[in-house]
Design an enzyme around this catalytic site. Structure first.
Site, PDB file in Angstrom:
ATOM      1  CD  GLU A   1      -2.936   2.027   0.578  1.00  0.00           C
ATOM      2  OE1 GLU A   1      -2.889   2.938   0.184  1.00  0.00           O
ATOM      3  OE2 GLU A   1      -3.405   0.883  -0.688  1.00  0.00           O
TER       4      GLU A   1
ATOM      5  CG  HIS B   1      -8.716  -9.574 -16.529  1.00  0.00           C
ATOM      6  ND1 HIS B   1      -8.556 -10.135 -18.088  1.00  0.00           N
ATOM      7  CD2 HIS B   1      -9.424  -8.988 -16.105  1.00  0.00           C
ATOM      8  CE1 HIS B   1      -9.601 -10.081 -18.152  1.00  0.00           C
ATOM      9  NE2 HIS B   1     -10.260  -8.998 -17.029  1.00  0.00           N
TER      10      HIS B   1
END
Length: 317
Positions: free
Chosen positions: A57, A292
């Site tokens: 993060e 993807h």
């Protein structure tokens, strides 16, 4: 065109691609709460404690901030070097605007928990920023922002430049490209919504969904199935554009090439989506999910470029 602008625009595009990739990594590893509800600090510290979630993060935040400076520099350089080009300035300022917007949305999501629908927009805004930065780079590298009267006397690359400045398209093709690009954004948003609602397991198996052609459209199954149907329709639209651009002898070479790339990326994107389902319970899931995201980002970038070509053709007509 200045070297600083070339490098800043290229760095911005690469950086925004990295921000997209890292954002997807945060989502897939569920690291969004790795820094608690603190922002810009991480758990109240400038250098957070070493945990995988906090490092993922916090790294995403750091890279986003660094890329934001690159984007700002590219916007300033564009203003200085390409004042004559409204298109170049549009892409530079759009990149800056959506970079700031997605950063604000990301910060709000940390401090104030957001709905899945809003968080899906976070990815969508990042994708728009990436595409705008990519379009600026392509425009600079193809010479689209060099006034036609400023080309060298040798005429080198003149045909290519004319194709960039004024591609040949029919009005129906222009409308179809614009509609397909807008629709592709809807497909991307549904895909992001699938991720944030953790609905990827709603449709087990591929191409069938839970062994059915049309499953029960409730909850996660309905969300995942809607994304599949939307992706198939997008494939049909892009295949049709590719066919029409190849069957018209006077069609822009750039349009034909871009349409083929879009079709290839759509096919790869669909199969990468299938691989996400196939690897759902394995160690390969994170890799296939990130692939993807990369493919769909590239696809949207190509479609946006086709929309720009369509706009230039529209202005010429």
């Amino acid at each position: 065109m200045g070297k600083h602008l070339r490098w800043l625009s290229m760095g911005s595009a690469i950086g925004m691609g990295l921000v997209l990739f890292m954002g997807a990594l945060v989502t897939k590893t569920e690291s969004g709460e790795g820094c608690g509800t603190d922002w810009p600090l991480c758990n109240g510290k400038f250098v957070p404690a070493y945990t995988i979630e906090s490092m993922i993060e916090y790294s995403h935040r750091f890279v986003s901030a660094a890329v934001g400076l690159l984007v700002l520099g590219a916007a300033i350089a564009t203003f200085m070097k390409l004042r004559h080009s409204r298109e170049a300035q549009l892409f530079a300022y759009s990149t800056l605007f959506f970079t700031i917007l997605q950063a604000i949305l990301g910060a709000l999501a940390v401090v104030f928990p957001q709905s899945d629908a809003v968080m899906a927009l976070h990815f969508g805004f990042s994708l728009v920023a990436f595409s705008a930065s990519l379009l600026l780079v392509i425009g600079i590298r193809t010479g689209a922002y060099v006034p036609s009267g400023s080309r060298g006397a040798s005429g080198k690359g003149q045909a290519g430049s004319e194709d960039v400045h004024a591609p040949v398209m029919t009005r129906n093709m222009i409308k179809l490209i614009w509609a397909t690009t807008i629709y592709s954004y809807v497909v991307v948003y549904i895909g992001a919504f699938v991720r944030h609602t953790e609905s990827v397991g709603g449709c087990l198996g591929w191409p069938l969904c839970n062994g059915q052609v049309v499953p029960s459209l409730e909850g996660a199954t309905g969300i995942a199935f809607a994304h599949r149907v939307a992706a198939v329709l997008l494939l049909i639209l892009i295949a049709y554009i590719t066919y029409k651009s190849g069957s018209q002898g006077n069609a822009s070479k750039l349009l034909r090439s871009s349409a083929r790339w879009a079709l290839l990326l759509t096919v790869l994107q669909i199969f990468s989506g299938a691989s996400v389902v196939w690897t759902l319970a394995s160690d390969w899931y994170l890799l296939t999910a990130l692939i993807h995201v990369v493919l769909v980002s590239g696809l949207f970038g190509v479609l946006c470029y086709m929309s720009v070509l369509a706009w230039r053709s529209y202005k010429k007509g």
